[in-house]
Design a protein around this motif. Structure first.
Motif, PDB file in Angstrom:
ATOM      1  N   ARG A   1      11.737  -0.745 -11.623  1.00 17.26           N
ATOM      2  CA  ARG A   1      10.827  -1.499 -10.622  1.00 17.26           C
ATOM      3  C   ARG A   1      11.787  -2.315  -9.495  1.00 17.26           C
ATOM      4  N   GLY A   2      13.033  -2.397  -9.734  1.00 16.40           N
ATOM      5  CA  GLY A   2      13.790  -2.859  -8.887  1.00 16.40           C
ATOM      6  C   GLY A   2      14.166  -1.966  -7.651  1.00 16.40           C
ATOM      7  N   ARG A   3      13.864  -0.840  -7.852  1.00 16.95           N
ATOM      8  CA  ARG A   3      13.996   0.228  -6.781  1.00 16.95           C
ATOM      9  C   ARG A   3      12.853   0.176  -5.770  1.00 16.95           C
ATOM     10  N   ILE A   4      11.868  -0.205  -6.007  1.00 21.20           N
ATOM     11  CA  ILE A   4      10.512  -0.249  -4.985  1.00 21.20           C
ATOM     12  C   ILE A   4      10.593  -1.470  -4.433  1.00 21.20           C
ATOM     13  N   TYR A   5      10.372  -1.286  -3.155  1.00 21.67           N
ATOM     14  CA  TYR A   5      10.255  -2.620  -2.067  1.00 21.67           C
ATOM     15  C   TYR A   5       9.190  -2.890  -1.385  1.00 21.67           C
ATOM     16  N   ALA A   6       8.018  -2.077  -1.670  1.00 23.21           N
ATOM     17  CA  ALA A   6       6.843  -2.072  -0.966  1.00 23.21           C
ATOM     18  C   ALA A   6       5.710  -1.556  -1.768  1.00 23.21           C
ATOM     19  N   TYR A   7       4.649  -2.227  -2.124  1.00 23.05           N
ATOM     20  CA  TYR A   7       3.431  -1.607  -2.596  1.00 23.05           C
ATOM     21  C   TYR A   7       2.321  -1.956  -1.472  1.00 23.05           C
ATOM     22  N   VAL A   8       1.520  -1.016  -1.423  1.00 26.84           N
ATOM     23  CA  VAL A   8       0.605  -0.970  -0.624  1.00 26.84           C
ATOM     24  C   VAL A   8      -0.847  -0.403  -1.166  1.00 26.84           C
ATOM     25  N   MET A   9      -1.890  -0.728  -0.727  1.00 23.99           N
ATOM     26  CA  MET A   9      -2.912  -0.175  -0.840  1.00 23.99           C
ATOM     27  C   MET A   9      -3.804   0.580   0.274  1.00 23.99           C
ATOM     28  N   PRO A  10      -4.234   1.614   0.191  1.00 24.28           N
ATOM     29  CA  PRO A  10      -4.778   2.210   1.316  1.00 24.28           C
ATOM     30  C   PRO A  10      -6.029   1.533   1.599  1.00 24.28           C
ATOM     31  N   THR A  11      -6.294   1.254   3.009  1.00 25.17           N
ATOM     32  CA  THR A  11      -7.511   0.580   3.469  1.00 25.17           C
ATOM     33  C   THR A  11      -8.360   1.621   4.391  1.00 25.17           C
ATOM     34  N   ASN A  12      -8.074   2.669   4.728  1.00 18.33           N
ATOM     35  CA  ASN A  12      -8.874   3.218   5.498  1.00 18.33           C
ATOM     36  C   ASN A  12      -9.392   4.523   4.969  1.00 18.33           C
TER      37      ASN A  12
END
Length: 177
Positions: A166-177
């Protein structure tokens, strides 16, 4: 003989899968928005955009359709590229599920895509750094140690599903379109 059967029977009942243990950890560690399940093909295919939007708003299944679509390619390389194709794979999965991708072959382009969220959720896009560039994939669950499980392209030159620190991930995003 009877005792042996009872022992085996009880042992079977107590056993849980790695997925079930991960689900339990997600619930106890306080990730309230994490959906610890995945959509089956019967629940993730929608007959119309209106139905898909309504179901997405109510249950989050639309984002887990990304997981179902990505899993179709496990073990292969649907992009035909020899290297640096994780972002191309992500864009392909997004397009196949009715989203617009970033159009970029750069993994870090997904850090500025969609709606940023604070932690892992099933169906979220995870962006991570690595030596010489980045990597991008879709969160499919949480393992027993609390690390996100991610499916991504170009992981050992194939589509693969594996836990990521988990320390390697710097961004989580959910698709919106």
């Amino acid at each position: 003989m009877r005792r042996h059967y009872a022992y085996r029977h009880n042992r079977h009942i107590v056993r849980t899968s790695r997925w079930e243990r991960g689900v339990g950890l997600v619930r106890t560690r306080g990730f309230p928005d994490t959906q610890a399940s995945f959509a089956t093909p019967a629940t993730s295919s929608f007959s119309s955009p209106e139905t898909a939007g309504a179901m997405a708003a109510s249950s989050g299944l639309y984002s887990s359709s990304l997981v179902s679509e990505a899993r179709r390619y496990l073990g292969g390389n649907p992009t035909g590229r020899g290297s640096l194709w994780c972002a191309r794979f992500m864009n392909m999965v997004l397009e196949h599920t009715g989203h617009h991708g970033t159009g970029s072959d750069m993994a870090n382009s997904f850090a500025h895509y969609g709606q940023r969220i604070s932690g892992p959720q099933v169906g979220a896009i995870a962006v991570m750094g690595r030596r010489g560039g980045g990597h991008v994939g879709i969160i499919t669950g949480i393992d027993a140690q609390g690390n996100p499980i991610m499916i991504s392209g170009n992981n050992g030159n194939r589509v693969r599903e594996a836990p990521i620190s988990r320390g390697r991930i710097y961004a989580y995003v959910m698709p919106t379109n």
